[in-house]
Design a protein around this motif. Structure first.
Motif, PDB file in Angstrom:
ATOM      1  N   GLY A  46       0.708  -1.444   0.662  1.00  0.00           N
ATOM      2  CA  GLY A  46       0.244  -0.060   0.154  1.00  0.00           C
ATOM      3  C   GLY A  46       0.702   0.714  -0.401  1.00  0.00           C
ATOM      4  O   GLY A  46       0.321   2.255   0.001  1.00  0.00           O
ATOM      5  N   GLY A  47       2.405   1.254   0.285  1.00  0.00           N
ATOM      6  CA  GLY A  47       3.499   2.252   0.016  1.00  0.00           C
ATOM      7  C   GLY A  47       3.613   2.811  -1.518  1.00  0.00           C
ATOM      8  O   GLY A  47       5.100   2.150  -2.039  1.00  0.00           O
ATOM      9  N   ARG A  48       3.333   3.651  -2.430  1.00  0.00           N
ATOM     10  CA  ARG A  48       3.361   3.781  -3.504  1.00  0.00           C
ATOM     11  C   ARG A  48       4.117   4.905  -3.483  1.00  0.00           C
ATOM     12  O   ARG A  48       5.581   4.366  -4.209  1.00  0.00           O
ATOM     13  N   ALA A  49       4.846   5.723  -2.896  1.00  0.00           N
ATOM     14  CA  ALA A  49       5.646   6.981  -2.688  1.00  0.00           C
ATOM     15  C   ALA A  49       7.189   6.041  -2.046  1.00  0.00           C
ATOM     16  O   ALA A  49       8.263   6.386  -2.683  1.00  0.00           O
ATOM     17  N   THR A  50       6.712   5.023  -0.402  1.00  0.00           N
ATOM     18  CA  THR A  50       7.717   4.104  -0.443  1.00  0.00           C
ATOM     19  C   THR A  50       8.568   3.203  -1.596  1.00  0.00           C
ATOM     20  O   THR A  50       9.393   2.532  -1.498  1.00  0.00           O
ATOM     21  N   THR A  51       7.897   2.616  -2.223  1.00  0.00           N
ATOM     22  CA  THR A  51       7.628   1.527  -3.586  1.00  0.00           C
ATOM     23  C   THR A  51       8.965   2.166  -4.842  1.00  0.00           C
ATOM     24  O   THR A  51      10.065   1.593  -3.762  1.00  0.00           O
ATOM     25  N   CYS A  52       8.640   3.242  -4.982  1.00  0.00           N
ATOM     26  CA  CYS A  52       9.752   4.437  -5.353  1.00  0.00           C
ATOM     27  C   CYS A  52      11.192   4.358  -4.877  1.00  0.00           C
ATOM     28  O   CYS A  52      12.299   4.610  -5.731  1.00  0.00           O
ATOM     29  N   CYS A  53      10.444   4.949  -3.940  1.00  0.00           N
ATOM     30  CA  CYS A  53      11.887   5.510  -3.075  1.00  0.00           C
ATOM     31  C   CYS A  53      13.179   5.082  -2.800  1.00  0.00           C
ATOM     32  O   CYS A  53      14.370   4.772  -2.893  1.00  0.00           O
ATOM     33  N   VAL A  54      12.270   3.596  -2.315  1.00  0.00           N
ATOM     34  CA  VAL A  54      13.559   2.917  -2.196  1.00  0.00           C
ATOM     35  C   VAL A  54      14.253   2.004  -3.607  1.00  0.00           C
ATOM     36  O   VAL A  54      15.262   1.854  -3.763  1.00  0.00           O
ATOM     37  N   MET A  55      12.979   2.001  -4.676  1.00  0.00           N
ATOM     38  CA  MET A  55      14.532   1.336  -5.618  1.00  0.00           C
ATOM     39  C   MET A  55      15.192   2.546  -6.355  1.00  0.00           C
ATOM     40  O   MET A  55      16.521   2.201  -6.394  1.00  0.00           O
ATOM     41  N   LEU A  56      14.619   3.934  -6.434  1.00  0.00           N
ATOM     42  CA  LEU A  56      15.170   5.511  -6.968  1.00  0.00           C
ATOM     43  C   LEU A  56      16.780   4.956  -5.759  1.00  0.00           C
ATOM     44  O   LEU A  56      18.087   5.534  -6.396  1.00  0.00           O
ATOM     45  N   VAL A  57      16.830   5.013  -4.166  1.00  0.00           N
ATOM     46  CA  VAL A  57      17.083   5.217  -3.177  1.00  0.00           C
ATOM     47  C   VAL A  57      18.919   3.746  -4.198  1.00  0.00           C
ATOM     48  O   VAL A  57      20.071   3.763  -4.234  1.00  0.00           O
ATOM     49  N   ILE A  58      17.981   2.154  -4.466  1.00  0.00           N
ATOM     50  CA  ILE A  58      19.096   1.517  -4.783  1.00  0.00           C
ATOM     51  C   ILE A  58      19.739   1.705  -5.797  1.00  0.00           C
ATOM     52  O   ILE A  58      21.164   1.221  -6.501  1.00  0.00           O
ATOM     53  N   ALA A  59      19.399   2.250  -7.066  1.00  0.00           N
ATOM     54  CA  ALA A  59      19.071   2.349  -8.220  1.00  0.00           C
ATOM     55  C   ALA A  59      20.681   3.715  -8.007  1.00  0.00           C
ATOM     56  O   ALA A  59      21.116   3.456  -9.528  1.00  0.00           O
ATOM     57  N   ALA A  60      21.196   4.291  -7.342  1.00  0.00           N
ATOM     58  CA  ALA A  60      22.061   5.793  -7.443  1.00  0.00           C
ATOM     59  C   ALA A  60      23.221   5.132  -7.385  1.00  0.00           C
ATOM     60  O   ALA A  60      23.835   5.190  -8.490  1.00  0.00           O
ATOM     61  N   PRO A  61      23.199   4.255  -6.516  1.00  0.00           N
ATOM     62  CA  PRO A  61      24.898   2.945  -6.468  1.00  0.00           C
ATOM     63  C   PRO A  61      24.957   2.142  -7.541  1.00  0.00           C
ATOM     64  O   PRO A  61      26.421   2.158  -8.661  1.00  0.00           O
ATOM     65  N   MET A  62      24.054   1.650  -8.400  1.00  0.00           N
ATOM     66  CA  MET A  62      23.915   1.042  -9.293  1.00  0.00           C
ATOM     67  C   MET A  62      24.206   2.257 -11.171  1.00  0.00           C
ATOM     68  O   MET A  62      25.334   1.055 -11.881  1.00  0.00           O
ATOM     69  N   LEU A  63      23.726   2.850 -10.227  1.00  0.00           N
ATOM     70  CA  LEU A  63      23.738   3.318 -11.892  1.00  0.00           C
ATOM     71  C   LEU A  63      26.186   3.535 -11.661  1.00  0.00           C
ATOM     72  O   LEU A  63      26.702   3.765 -13.060  1.00  0.00           O
ATOM     73  N   PHE A  64      26.457   3.961 -10.696  1.00  0.00           N
ATOM     74  CA  PHE A  64      28.256   4.251 -10.263  1.00  0.00           C
ATOM     75  C   PHE A  64      28.717   3.287 -11.323  1.00  0.00           C
ATOM     76  O   PHE A  64      29.587   2.765 -11.699  1.00  0.00           O
ATOM     77  N   LEU A  65      28.091   1.971  -9.786  1.00  0.00           N
ATOM     78  CA  LEU A  65      29.175   0.632 -10.489  1.00  0.00           C
ATOM     79  C   LEU A  65      29.137   0.106 -12.306  1.00  0.00           C
ATOM     80  O   LEU A  65      29.852   0.151 -12.795  1.00  0.00           O
ATOM     81  N   TYR A  66      27.260   0.828 -12.724  1.00  0.00           N
ATOM     82  CA  TYR A  66      27.054   0.196 -14.191  1.00  0.00           C
ATOM     83  C   TYR A  66      28.660   0.991 -15.235  1.00  0.00           C
ATOM     84  O   TYR A  66      29.332   0.753 -15.803  1.00  0.00           O
ATOM     85  N   ASN A  67      28.367   2.071 -14.742  1.00  0.00           N
ATOM     86  CA  ASN A  67      29.906   3.372 -15.733  1.00  0.00           C
ATOM     87  C   ASN A  67      31.769   2.845 -15.180  1.00  0.00           C
ATOM     88  O   ASN A  67      32.547   2.557 -15.628  1.00  0.00           O
ATOM     89  N   HIS A  68      31.206   2.513 -13.949  1.00  0.00           N
ATOM     90  CA  HIS A  68      33.209   1.795 -13.893  1.00  0.00           C
ATOM     91  C   HIS A  68      33.323   0.677 -14.085  1.00  0.00           C
ATOM     92  O   HIS A  68      34.153  -0.218 -13.971  1.00  0.00           O
TER      93      HIS A  68
END
Length: 483
Positions: A342-364
């Protein structure tokens, strides 16, 4: 039968829209390839390093020109999205959607015909992109309205997540189709998708049914944000053997013969009124930055793979489809998790939090082997596109049927236009910034994407806190701490 047909047909229609948008990202690497890898210059002129490039993209500023092409389409799309819903509400959806698809096919094909007509004028390609961006805005409001007419506005994050995979499916098919001709005759990479979307427009014209009433079906029950019908929430309505009874004990059959008072038509909500709905501003701004990241990958990922991993144009296009494969999985999981919690915003926020370091790792480290690249692309695609898909579908439906609207269904199209129109601004900014920043190095492009991802997360902080407080209160009540 008709509901299934509508779901499949709208899915295929919007798949063809994205299928026709994708070729430009595949063809970029062919418009300015590495000519030295192709051998000596057969023309023996002074321009030996760019002899195989397509003018006007043969200069050192080719990345800026590619950014201008992307921006021409996306700015026109963002502007058109805010007004497209107005025309869609006043024109038959079948005509509006079919006409938009035919025009999209025309302008997509005209871009590709520049290859066969040997056109080397930048403004020709810019004008084709602007026209295509404007007519492509006919797609999203139309398919959402058709699905809403048949399936109501209940909370179905999983179903909408699956249906919204048409975005990623279209990107994948567009990449594969464009990749067939990118190295031989890149004009066909646009002409063939243009023919496909135009053909889908003809099919849509003959088979799309806009409303259930058009074929003698009953309209769907429209649920509110809590998922219950209006009768379930009305304490004045009870049921008898003859039918629903009001508090006066008069059955619906008895009232059928009584004179009917004309029902007041609810007024369409204003633009400012829609902005005052709790959560609209936060999710709109979050989508702006989330879509910025997603569309930067959409338009620049193949070129990044060519420059960094040194693949060919076709191989880079095929590999880039894995980002959209991850997008399909991310949209489905985001809808499923948000339905369960029942948490639309929390689901989005958690995925965005994890996405930031994954973008860094993909580039390097993302290019250290084909296996690592495949895994990182799928993970990044899921984390980046999951929130994007959830906000544009389930969240828009939730906010468009918010309890503060008191059942005014006309607010849904306005809320959807505000959220997706704001997101389209980010979609225009992302590729433009990538074109300006990429000459300084791809690392800087990824730092920009990570910053946008963090901003998208922070903009949802207030809504996330509200959801978490609601969960804590629910747990406390279940344990008996709160009466």
């Amino acid at each position: 039968r008709y509901r299934g047909l509508t779901l499949v047909l709208t899915f295929l229609c919007y798949t063809s829209y994205h299928l026709s948008r994708k070729p430009i990202s595949i063809v970029k690497s062919q418009l300015h390839p590495n000519c030295s890898a192709l051998g000596p210059n057969p023309r023996n002129d002074s321009n030996s390093s760019t002899w195989c490039s397509w003018a006007p993209f043969d200069g050192d500023n080719y990345k800026e020109l590619f950014g201008a092409l992307d921006n021409a389409f996306l700015v026109a799309y963002a502007i058109g999205m805010f007004i497209s819903g107005i025309f869609g509400e006043r024109l038959p959806l079948r005509y509006y959607l079919s006409g938009g698809m035919l025009l999209s096919g025309l302008f997509t094909a005209l871009f590709g015909l520049g290859y066969f007509w040997d056109i080397h004028v930048l403004w020709y390609f810019i004008i084709m992109q602007v026209c295509n961006g404007l007519v492509q805005t006919t797609g999203w409001p139309s398919v959402v309205a058709c699905v809403g007419n048949w399936f109501g506005k209940g909370k179905r994050g999983l179903i909408m997540g699956i249906w919204n995979s048409h975005t990623s499916v279209g990107n994948i098919l567009g990449s594969l189709i464009a990749g067939v001709w990118v190295s031989s005759a890149w004009g066909l990479s646009f002409i063939v998708p243009g023919i496909i979307i135009a053909a889908m427009g003809v099919i849509c014209f003959f088979f799309l049914v806009e409303y259930p009433e058009d074929v003698g079906c009953s309209p769907p029950l429209h649920h509110d944000a809590g998922g219950v019908t209006s009768n379930e929430k009305d304490p004045e309505v009870v049921t008898s053997n003859e039918g629903p009874l009001s508090s006066s004990g008069q059955s619906s059959a008895d009232r059928a013969d009584s004179p009917k008072e004309p029902a007041e038509e609810p007024e369409a909500i204003s633009f400012l009124g829609a902005l005052r709905i709790p959560g609209v501003v936060e999710f709109s701004l979050c989508l702006l930055f989330a879509k910025l990241v997603s569309y930067t990958f959409l338009y620049w990922l193949p070129l990044y793979i060519v420059n960094v991993a040194h693949f060919g144009a076709k191989e880079a296009g095929d590999l880039s489809t894995l980002f959209d494969v991850g997008g399909i999985l991310g949209g489905i999981f985001a809808g499923l998790i948000s339905d369960y919690t029942g948490g639309r915003a929390t689901t989005c926020c958690v995925m965005l939090v994890i996405a930031a370091p994954m973008l860094f790792l993909y580039n390097h480290v993302g290019q250290n082997g084909i296996g690592t690249s495949i895994a990182m692309l799928i993970i990044c695609g899921a984390l980046v596109n999951g929130p994007y898909a959830l906000i544009t579908t389930a969240v828009s439906a939730d906010l468009g049927t918010h309890e503060s609207l008191k059942g005014n269904a006309k607010a849904l199209s306005t809320v959807t236009a505000i959220i997706d129109g704001t997101g389209s601004i980010g979609a225009a900014l992302g590729p433009l910034l990538a074109g300006l920043i990429s000459p300084t190095g791809w690392n800087n492009v990824f730092y920009m994407l990570i910053a946008a991802d963090v901003l998208a997360c922070l903009l949802l902080a207030r809504v996330v806190v509200k959801e978490v407080r609601g969960w804590c209160g629910c747990i406390a009540r279940k344990r008996g701490y709160v009466r």
